[in-house]
Each structure stands twice: as structure tokens, then as C-alpha cells.
Design a protein around this motif. Structure first.
Motif, short mmCIF file in Angstrom:
data_model
loop_
_atom_site.label_atom_id
_atom_site.label_comp_id
_atom_site.label_asym_id
_atom_site.label_seq_id
_atom_site.Cartn_x
_atom_site.Cartn_y
_atom_site.Cartn_z
N MET A 1 0.85 -1.20 0.00
CA MET A 1 0.00 0.00 0.00
C MET A 1 0.88 1.25 0.00
O MET A 1 1.81 1.36 0.78
N ILE A 2 0.56 2.16 -0.90
CA ILE A 2 1.29 3.42 -1.00
C ILE A 2 0.31 4.57 -0.73
O ILE A 2 -0.83 4.54 -1.20
N GLY A 3 0.74 5.56 0.02
CA GLY A 3 -0.10 6.73 0.28
C GLY A 3 0.32 7.90 -0.61
O GLY A 3 1.52 8.12 -0.82
N GLY A 64 1.22 6.55 8.08
CA GLY A 64 2.52 6.03 8.53
C GLY A 64 2.41 5.07 9.69
O GLY A 64 3.15 4.08 9.76
N PHE A 65 1.50 5.35 10.62
CA PHE A 65 1.42 4.52 11.84
C PHE A 65 0.25 3.53 11.79
O PHE A 65 0.43 2.35 12.07
N ASP A 66 -0.95 4.00 11.44
CA ASP A 66 -2.13 3.13 11.56
C ASP A 66 -2.32 2.26 10.33
O ASP A 66 -2.62 1.08 10.43
N GLN A 67 -2.12 2.86 9.14
CA GLN A 67 -2.36 2.08 7.93
C GLN A 67 -1.09 1.39 7.46
O GLN A 67 -1.14 0.57 6.54
N VAL A 69 1.54 2.00 5.62
CA VAL A 69 1.84 1.97 4.19
C VAL A 69 3.32 1.65 3.96
O VAL A 69 4.15 1.81 4.87
N THR A 70 3.65 1.24 2.74
CA THR A 70 5.05 0.98 2.39
C THR A 70 5.82 2.30 2.34
O THR A 70 7.00 2.36 2.68
N GLY A 71 5.15 3.34 1.89
CA GLY A 71 5.77 4.65 1.79
C GLY A 71 4.73 5.67 1.36
O GLY A 71 3.60 5.30 1.00
N ILE A 72 5.13 6.92 1.41
CA ILE A 72 4.19 8.02 1.11
C ILE A 72 4.83 8.97 0.10
O ILE A 72 6.01 9.31 0.21
N VAL A 73 4.04 9.38 -0.87
CA VAL A 73 4.44 10.44 -1.79
C VAL A 73 3.62 11.67 -1.44
O VAL A 73 2.39 11.59 -1.34
N ILE A 74 4.30 12.79 -1.21
CA ILE A 74 3.57 14.01 -0.83
C ILE A 74 3.96 15.17 -1.72
O ILE A 74 5.15 15.41 -1.98
N ASN A 75 2.94 15.85 -2.23
CA ASN A 75 3.15 17.17 -2.81
C ASN A 75 2.52 18.14 -1.82
O ASN A 75 1.30 18.29 -1.79
N PRO A 76 3.35 18.78 -0.97
CA PRO A 76 2.79 19.65 0.07
C PRO A 76 2.28 20.98 -0.47
O PRO A 76 1.78 21.80 0.31
N GLY A 77 2.41 21.22 -1.79
CA GLY A 77 2.04 22.53 -2.34
C GLY A 77 2.85 23.61 -1.65
O GLY A 77 4.01 23.40 -1.30
N LEU A 93 7.79 9.76 11.09
CA LEU A 93 7.22 8.51 10.55
C LEU A 93 8.25 7.39 10.42
O LEU A 93 9.41 7.65 10.09
N PRO A 94 7.81 6.15 10.61
CA PRO A 94 8.70 5.01 10.43
C PRO A 94 8.78 4.55 8.97
O PRO A 94 9.43 3.54 8.70
#
Ligand code: DQA
Length: 144
Positions: A1-3, A64-67, A69-77, A93-94
Motif C-alpha cells: 500500500m502506497i499513500g 505512517g502509523f495506523d495504515q 503503508v510501504t511509503g508516502i508520496v507528498i506534494n505539500p504545495g 514517521l517510520p
């Protein structure tokens, strides 16, 4: 799972300064990304878009903690340029986080040259449009 997290004003993609950000909507980009990622053998993605700093912090924590995920991609704007709260959330985050910007922030106004959030990330990609999201996801999946 990727966020995948997109920050403020990215809900307006396609209508917002298209000469900079292109004519595709965020849904277009997310659907393209789903297709791209399915080809890599990964089907699970969680998409969040928020115009609020606190909601982005909460989304990072939950992914990062509850779901887990393998990793997260963020565009923080624009938050990339000044949100210490988002930087701290990423640092806590871990799981790895990669920052993406559609436009080349270094080729634009000086206030966009600095990202305070990128230093807490595994890496940052900018200026490659939607390809940035795909490259970030590929990187996260390759380090599984
Ligand atoms: C952006 C770049 C930011 O400077 C700007 O505030 C955005 C979009 C990008 O994707 O190029 O909202 O993050």
C-alpha cells in the motif's frame, strides 16, 4: 500500500495556472498513477487531498502509523515552503516519504526555491510533472 498526499490548491489542477501545472485534473493524474502502479504489481493506494495543514499532518500520521503503508508520496504545495509542522510529521514517521512538485520550484520565484519539508524526506523530485509521482512510487516499491 502506497499513500499519496496532495496539499492546498492541488484540487484545482487542470484549471489552476495550466501553463505551469498542466491541463490534467488531480483525478486524471491519480487514475494514471493507479494504472502505472498496477503494472508494477501494486494495487493498493490511498489518496488524500487537503487544503489544511492539520489535515495533512493527520493524514501523514494515519498512513505512517495506523495504515502502515510501504511509503508516502507528498506534494505539500505551498506548505513545502514554510510548514515546520508537516516537516516534523514526516520526520516522525517510520516509513519513507518522497516529496514531489509538478513544477520546477528552483526555476520560479525565489520564495519557492526553499523546501523546509524536503529535508525530512528520502528525496525530492520537481519539475517533471506527473512523472514525478510515478518515479517516487517506483522508488518506494523498489525498496520494499
Ligand atoms: C507545487 C509548487 C508550489 O510552490 C506551489 O505552491 C504549489 C504547487 C508544485 O507541484 O509545483 O501549490 O507544489
Amino acid at each position: 500500500m502506497i499513500g499519496i498526499i496532495n496539499g492546498p490548491n492541488l484540487n484545482l489542477l487542470g484549471r489552476r495556472e495550466p501553463e505551469i501545472y498542466g491541463y490534467e485534473s488531480l483525478d486524471d493524474i491519480n487514475n494514471w498513477l493507479l494504472d502505472h502502479v498496477a503494472g508494477l504489481g501494486e494495487n493498493g493506494m490511498i489518496f488524500v487531498q487537503s487544503n489544511s495543514e492539520g489535515e495533512i499532518v493527520t493524514a501523514l500520521q494515519e498512513m505512517g502509523f495506523d495504515q502502515a503503508v510501504t511509503g508516502i508520496v507528498i506534494n505539500p504545495g505551498a506548505y513545502a515552503h514554510y510548514s515546520i509542522a508537516i516537516r516534523d510529521a514526516i520526520a516522525a514517521l517510520p516509513v519513507p516519504v518522497i516529496e514531489v512538485h509538478l513544477s520546477n520550484i528552483h526555476a520560479r520565484e525565489e520564495f519557492r526555491h526553499k523546501s523546509v519539508t524536503a529535508g525530512a524526506c528520502l528525496g525530492m523530485i520537481c519539475g517533471l510533472g506527473k512523472m514525478g509521482y510515478a518515479l517516487a512510487v517506483e522508488t518506494l516499491l523498489s525498496s520494499r
